[in-house]
Design an enzyme around this catalytic site. Structure first.
Site, PDB file in Angstrom:
ATOM      1  N   ARG A   1     -21.787 -51.140  33.790  1.00  0.00           N
ATOM      2  CA  ARG A   1     -20.806 -50.466  34.692  1.00  0.00           C
ATOM      3  C   ARG A   1     -19.709 -51.148  35.645  1.00  0.00           C
ATOM      4  O   ARG A   1     -20.480 -52.018  36.251  1.00  0.00           O
ATOM      5  CB  ARG A   1     -21.350 -49.134  35.683  1.00  0.00           C
ATOM      6  CG  ARG A   1     -20.528 -48.782  35.874  1.00  0.00           C
ATOM      7  CD  ARG A   1     -21.603 -47.612  37.407  1.00  0.00           C
ATOM      8  NE  ARG A   1     -19.925 -46.888  38.421  1.00  0.00           N
ATOM      9  CZ  ARG A   1     -20.686 -46.346  39.863  1.00  0.00           C
ATOM     10  NH1 ARG A   1     -21.574 -46.993  40.221  1.00  0.00           N
ATOM     11  NH2 ARG A   1     -19.114 -46.896  40.245  1.00  0.00           N
TER      12      ARG A   1
ATOM     13  N   ASN B   1     -25.277 -41.541  42.512  1.00  0.00           N
ATOM     14  CA  ASN B   1     -25.291 -43.786  43.484  1.00  0.00           C
ATOM     15  C   ASN B   1     -26.898 -43.052  45.016  1.00  0.00           C
ATOM     16  O   ASN B   1     -26.128 -42.157  46.050  1.00  0.00           O
ATOM     17  CB  ASN B   1     -24.490 -44.542  44.435  1.00  0.00           C
ATOM     18  CG  ASN B   1     -23.102 -44.902  43.503  1.00  0.00           C
ATOM     19  OD1 ASN B   1     -23.747 -44.552  42.150  1.00  0.00           O
ATOM     20  ND2 ASN B   1     -22.402 -44.876  43.721  1.00  0.00           N
TER      21      ASN B   1
ATOM     22  N   GLN C   1     -15.246 -55.999  44.602  1.00  0.00           N
ATOM     23  CA  GLN C   1     -15.730 -56.895  44.947  1.00  0.00           C
ATOM     24  C   GLN C   1     -16.101 -57.945  44.103  1.00  0.00           C
ATOM     25  O   GLN C   1     -17.223 -59.030  44.723  1.00  0.00           O
ATOM     26  CB  GLN C   1     -17.326 -55.597  45.178  1.00  0.00           C
ATOM     27  CG  GLN C   1     -17.382 -54.782  46.082  1.00  0.00           C
ATOM     28  CD  GLN C   1     -18.494 -53.965  45.540  1.00  0.00           C
ATOM     29  OE1 GLN C   1     -18.417 -53.143  45.169  1.00  0.00           O
ATOM     30  NE2 GLN C   1     -19.236 -54.226  46.938  1.00  0.00           N
TER      31      GLN C   1
ATOM     32  N   HIS D   1     -12.562 -47.560  42.020  1.00  0.00           N
ATOM     33  CA  HIS D   1     -14.029 -47.794  43.024  1.00  0.00           C
ATOM     34  C   HIS D   1     -13.364 -48.745  44.759  1.00  0.00           C
ATOM     35  O   HIS D   1     -13.240 -49.386  44.612  1.00  0.00           O
ATOM     36  CB  HIS D   1     -14.737 -49.593  42.464  1.00  0.00           C
ATOM     37  CG  HIS D   1     -16.015 -49.198  42.818  1.00  0.00           C
ATOM     38  ND1 HIS D   1     -16.931 -49.221  42.502  1.00  0.00           N
ATOM     39  CD2 HIS D   1     -16.188 -49.382  44.639  1.00  0.00           C
ATOM     40  CE1 HIS D   1     -18.219 -49.073  43.415  1.00  0.00           C
ATOM     41  NE2 HIS D   1     -17.781 -49.724  44.008  1.00  0.00           N
TER      42      HIS D   1
ATOM     43  N   HIS E   1      -6.863 -59.248  54.972  1.00  0.00           N
ATOM     44  CA  HIS E   1      -6.346 -60.322  55.177  1.00  0.00           C
ATOM     45  C   HIS E   1      -5.514 -59.763  56.758  1.00  0.00           C
ATOM     46  O   HIS E   1      -4.988 -60.807  56.946  1.00  0.00           O
ATOM     47  CB  HIS E   1      -4.608 -61.003  53.971  1.00  0.00           C
ATOM     48  CG  HIS E   1      -5.216 -60.757  52.778  1.00  0.00           C
ATOM     49  ND1 HIS E   1      -4.740 -61.025  51.299  1.00  0.00           N
ATOM     50  CD2 HIS E   1      -6.613 -62.013  52.477  1.00  0.00           C
ATOM     51  CE1 HIS E   1      -4.700 -61.313  50.599  1.00  0.00           C
ATOM     52  NE2 HIS E   1      -6.204 -61.848  50.872  1.00  0.00           N
TER      53      HIS E   1
ATOM     54  N   GLU F   1     -25.788 -45.929  41.202  1.00  0.00           N
ATOM     55  CA  GLU F   1     -25.752 -46.882  41.556  1.00  0.00           C
ATOM     56  C   GLU F   1     -27.427 -46.864  42.441  1.00  0.00           C
ATOM     57  O   GLU F   1     -28.018 -46.180  42.516  1.00  0.00           O
ATOM     58  CB  GLU F   1     -25.113 -47.763  42.502  1.00  0.00           C
ATOM     59  CG  GLU F   1     -23.726 -47.925  42.121  1.00  0.00           C
ATOM     60  CD  GLU F   1     -22.987 -48.313  43.651  1.00  0.00           C
ATOM     61  OE1 GLU F   1     -23.684 -48.719  44.283  1.00  0.00           O
ATOM     62  OE2 GLU F   1     -21.852 -48.177  43.432  1.00  0.00           O
TER      63      GLU F   1
ATOM     64  N   ASN G   1     -15.599 -43.694  42.558  1.00  0.00           N
ATOM     65  CA  ASN G   1     -16.845 -43.892  43.205  1.00  0.00           C
ATOM     66  C   ASN G   1     -16.953 -43.417  44.641  1.00  0.00           C
ATOM     67  O   ASN G   1     -16.165 -43.698  45.156  1.00  0.00           O
ATOM     68  CB  ASN G   1     -17.076 -45.141  43.194  1.00  0.00           C
ATOM     69  CG  ASN G   1     -18.622 -45.847  43.734  1.00  0.00           C
ATOM     70  OD1 ASN G   1     -19.435 -45.888  43.585  1.00  0.00           O
ATOM     71  ND2 ASN G   1     -18.243 -46.513  44.851  1.00  0.00           N
ATOM     72  N   GLU G   2     -18.506 -42.824  44.515  1.00  0.00           N
ATOM     73  CA  GLU G   2     -18.586 -42.337  45.425  1.00  0.00           C
ATOM     74  C   GLU G   2     -17.225 -41.658  46.679  1.00  0.00           C
ATOM     75  O   GLU G   2     -16.706 -41.875  48.258  1.00  0.00           O
ATOM     76  CB  GLU G   2     -18.889 -43.284  46.935  1.00  0.00           C
ATOM     77  CG  GLU G   2     -20.149 -43.836  45.785  1.00  0.00           C
ATOM     78  CD  GLU G   2     -21.539 -44.718  46.829  1.00  0.00           C
ATOM     79  OE1 GLU G   2     -20.790 -45.326  47.865  1.00  0.00           O
ATOM     80  OE2 GLU G   2     -22.124 -45.052  46.631  1.00  0.00           O
TER      81      GLU G   2
ATOM     82  N   TYR H   1     -29.477 -44.958  47.743  1.00  0.00           N
ATOM     83  CA  TYR H   1     -30.274 -46.017  48.240  1.00  0.00           C
ATOM     84  C   TYR H   1     -31.439 -45.675  49.055  1.00  0.00           C
ATOM     85  O   TYR H   1     -32.357 -46.320  49.384  1.00  0.00           O
ATOM     86  CB  TYR H   1     -28.869 -46.731  48.811  1.00  0.00           C
ATOM     87  CG  TYR H   1     -28.088 -47.558  47.845  1.00  0.00           C
ATOM     88  CD1 TYR H   1     -28.418 -49.156  47.831  1.00  0.00           C
ATOM     89  CD2 TYR H   1     -27.118 -47.105  47.307  1.00  0.00           C
ATOM     90  CE1 TYR H   1     -27.891 -49.361  46.392  1.00  0.00           C
ATOM     91  CE2 TYR H   1     -25.718 -47.329  46.748  1.00  0.00           C
ATOM     92  CZ  TYR H   1     -26.159 -48.909  46.451  1.00  0.00           C
ATOM     93  OH  TYR H   1     -25.687 -49.715  45.670  1.00  0.00           O
TER      94      TYR H   1
ATOM     95  N   ASP I   1     -10.565 -62.551  47.644  1.00  0.00           N
ATOM     96  CA  ASP I   1      -9.503 -63.263  47.122  1.00  0.00           C
ATOM     97  C   ASP I   1     -10.183 -63.507  45.792  1.00  0.00           C
ATOM     98  O   ASP I   1      -9.524 -64.075  44.425  1.00  0.00           O
ATOM     99  CB  ASP I   1      -8.542 -64.652  47.864  1.00  0.00           C
ATOM    100  CG  ASP I   1      -8.055 -64.021  48.595  1.00  0.00           C
ATOM    101  OD1 ASP I   1      -7.889 -62.735  48.592  1.00  0.00           O
ATOM    102  OD2 ASP I   1      -6.978 -64.562  49.795  1.00  0.00           O
TER     103      ASP I   1
HETATM  104  C1  GBH Z   1     -22.613 -48.645  47.110  1.00  0.00           C
HETATM  105  O1  GBH Z   1     -21.856 -47.598  48.806  1.00  0.00           O
HETATM  106  C2  GBH Z   1     -20.817 -48.735  47.082  1.00  0.00           C
HETATM  107  O2  GBH Z   1     -21.041 -48.163  45.701  1.00  0.00           O
HETATM  108  C3  GBH Z   1     -20.995 -50.224  46.489  1.00  0.00           C
HETATM  109  O3  GBH Z   1     -19.465 -50.382  46.055  1.00  0.00           O
HETATM  110  C4  GBH Z   1     -21.296 -50.965  47.867  1.00  0.00           C
HETATM  111  O4  GBH Z   1     -21.714 -52.470  47.357  1.00  0.00           O
HETATM  112  C5  GBH Z   1     -23.323 -51.225  47.554  1.00  0.00           C
HETATM  113  O5  GBH Z   1     -23.048 -49.557  48.062  1.00  0.00           O
HETATM  114  C6  GBH Z   1     -24.044 -51.735  48.642  1.00  0.00           C
HETATM  115  O6  GBH Z   1     -23.544 -50.808  49.296  1.00  0.00           O
HETATM  116  O7  GBH Z   1     -29.652 -47.130  56.805  1.00  0.00           O
HETATM  117  O8  GBH Z   1     -30.553 -46.614  55.511  1.00  0.00           O
HETATM  118  O9  GBH Z   1     -29.164 -44.467  56.724  1.00  0.00           O
HETATM  119  C7  GBH Z   1     -23.427 -47.369  49.488  1.00  0.00           C
HETATM  120  C8  GBH Z   1     -23.257 -45.583  50.431  1.00  0.00           C
HETATM  121  C9  GBH Z   1     -23.790 -45.547  52.346  1.00  0.00           C
HETATM  122  C10 GBH Z   1     -24.958 -46.048  50.783  1.00  0.00           C
HETATM  123  C11 GBH Z   1     -24.257 -45.872  53.936  1.00  0.00           C
HETATM  124  C12 GBH Z   1     -26.131 -45.803  51.919  1.00  0.00           C
HETATM  125  C13 GBH Z   1     -27.063 -46.344  54.869  1.00  0.00           C
HETATM  126  C14 GBH Z   1     -28.011 -45.912  54.363  1.00  0.00           C
HETATM  127  N1  GBH Z   1     -24.034 -46.090  50.905  1.00  0.00           N
HETATM  128  N2  GBH Z   1     -25.946 -45.196  53.242  1.00  0.00           N
HETATM  129  S1  GBH Z   1     -29.667 -46.329  56.145  1.00  0.00           S
END
Ligand code: GBH
Length: 483
Positions: free
Chosen positions: A85, A313, A26, A131, A46, A377, A175-176, A315, A60
């Site tokens: 990290r 991780n 990334q 990752h 690609h 994360e 990772n995940e 979110y 790239d």
């Molecule tokens: C991470 O994955 C990755 O490790 C990282 O590389 C990436 O850049 C980062 O997150 C950001 O995306 O639509 O509200 O239901 C995150 C995995 C899967 C977490 C989808 C949130 C959907 C939330 N994600 N999930 S929602």
């Protein structure tokens, strides 16, 4: 006591660690620099005239951290981060993916420079070995669906411990795995080469063995002299029962968490998949044998107890409710459906913002596994238009970090570290550069890729320095005690 909606003033335990994260594909660029080998993301981005990626971009050049890593270190230093990290690109360190074919001295030199630059500023390197980038040759032999990958990964891990472990004390194997074993056919994205009708349970079985091999190699060959820790990072969002008063919905929540988090955490702590997973997948397997493999006696002992800590991780949150299983795949196997709530706030890319779910999840993991938790994360995605004044992201961090404090203070969850995703805007997989998670802005139109702090970077700098949220009305900054 009513704690959920109230902001909790207080500081984190002494020694709590604050950091920021990125991953190699990334940010690094330098996709064919020196003798780096091609990997799945190089290849896939690609292909198809670039149309696999939303904006037809690729990694790239990305943030060009292969050349500009010193700028990243400067950002970390200015923010007062305790650790960084980042991940190693397997095919940069071992170009073919197979150690027998040789190791790249240029790849090793790059990570040595990064590690030394971090340590010179007092920042701990925290390394993820994998990752999502698989060396192309290994993918062509089946990738995570072929058990040959287990030993190739173990050999690569040994090279990394040997080269960097004198200075690196925190390691993550993967990772995940849920995302790279499953996402492609559930969401149609994120895992090049893993295509239907391949089986997520075969992938997971090899990933768990590979983790255990790497952990045992570390434990026996390196820990005695290097003294570090190794875990895995699992992604998990909170599953809120849609109807809190319905026992069926509460049971569905447990199934959701065991099929997402327990799938990996259970074998690595007990040697077997969660009982509910075993029972449901066995019952639904149309083949003579279950689609969910079993660890034999030797592997059971071998994978059991191979986590020094659990990386998380997280979110977001979603509602969960029971299904009759006809929705198929892993959610169908778990007899669950997920929904979101129209009243929840959304991030700039539409993910649900539900801070209380973060506390509930940390507490659930703590009670279930009793291992130290490292948040590896947490963050907020937005579109370009957001700019530097990222109020949505600032509100998100304040609220989520505060819920983590509540999990520690009220629920006694053993959370040791917090990592914001991400240090800098970067290549967001199939979304290319159209989604930004950075607390520092990167101008991808400028060949110099300048980095500029957003409001959230300034805000996190203060939270890190304060070790949380000292009460403005108290003269001392000691943690508020449980009410
Ligand atoms: C991470 O994955 C990755 O490790 C990282 O590389 C990436 O850049 C980062 O997150 C950001 O995306 O639509 O509200 O239901 C995150 C995995 C899967 C977490 C989808 C949130 C959907 C939330 N994600 N999930 S929602």
């Amino acid at each position: 006591r009513k704690v959920d909606d109230e902001f909790l003033y207080g500081t984190f335990p002494d020694g709590f660690m604050w950091g920021l994260a990125t991953s190699s594909y990334q940010i690094e660029g330098g996709w064919n620099a020196d003798d780096k080998g091609e990997n799945t993301w190089d290849f896939w981005s690609h292909q198809n005239d670039g149309a696999n990626i939303a904006d037809r971009s690729n990694g790239d050049v990305a943030c060009d951290s292969y050349h500009k890593y010193q700028e990243d270190v400067k950002l970390l230093k200015n923010m007062g981060a305790n650790f960084y990290r980042f991940s190693l690109s397997w095919s940069r360190v071992v170009p073919s993916g197979k150690v027998a074919n040789g190791v790249s001295s240029a790849g090793i030199a790059y990570y040595n420079k990064l590690i030394d630059a971090l340590l010179a500023e007092g920042i701990e390197p925290f390394i993820t070995l994998y990752h999502w980038e698989t060396p192309l040759g290994i993918q062509e032999e089946g990738g995570w669906l072929s058990d040959g990958i287990v030993e190739h990964f173990a050999d690569y891990a040994r090279v990394a411990f040997d080269a960097f472990g004198d200075r690196v004390k925190f390691w993550l194997s993967f990772n995940e795995p849920y995302i790279f074993c499953l996402a492609n056919w559930n969401y149609g994205e994120r895992s090049p080469f893993i295509e239907p009708p391949v089986k997520p349970y075969i992938c997971s079985h090899n990933v768990i063995k590979a983790h255990a091999r790497a952990w045992r190699i570390y434990d026996t060959e390196f820990r005695p002299t290097q003294n570090g820790k190794m875990g895995i990072t699992l992604n998990c969002d909170w599953a809120e029962p849609k109807d809190q008063s319905d026992a069926e919905h509460i049971a569905a929540k447990e199934r959701a968490l065991h099929f997402k988090f327990g799938w990996w955490a259970h074998p690595l702590t007990t040697g077997a998949y969660p009982p509910i997973m075993r029972e449901l997948v066995d019952a639904k397997s149309i083949e003579r044998e279950s689609r969910l493999p079993t660890f034999d006696a030797v592997w059971t002992e071998y994978v059991k107890g191979t986590l020094d800590f659990i990386g998380l991780n997280s979110y977001s949150s979603y509602y969960v409710l029971p299904s009759d299983g006809s929705n198929g795949w892993v959610n169908g196997d778990a007899n669950i459906l997920s929904e979101s709530d129209g009243s929840w706030n959304r991030s700039g890319i539409g993910w649900s913002v539900v801070p209380y779910g973060f506390r509930k999840l940390l507490t659930w993991i703590h009670e279930e596994y009793k291992l130290p938790i490292y948040v590896t994360e947490n963050g907020y995605g937005a579109r370009e238009a957001e700019g530097l004044d990222d109020t949505g992201r600032q509100n998100y961090y304040r609220a989520y970090i505060n819920e983590m404090l509540k999990a520690i203070v009220y629920d006694k969850a053993d959370v040791r570290a917090y990592t914001a995703w991400s240090l800098i805007d970067n290549f967001e997989w199939t979304q290319g550069y159209t989604a930004r998670f950075g607390v520092n802005y990167v101008d991808f139109n400028d060949p110099e890729r300048p980095r500029t702090p957003k409001g959230s970077a300034i805000q996190l700098t203060k939270i890190f320095a304060d070790n949380g949220f000292p009460d403005p009305l108290q003269s001392s900054s000691s943690a508020q005690t449980t009410p």
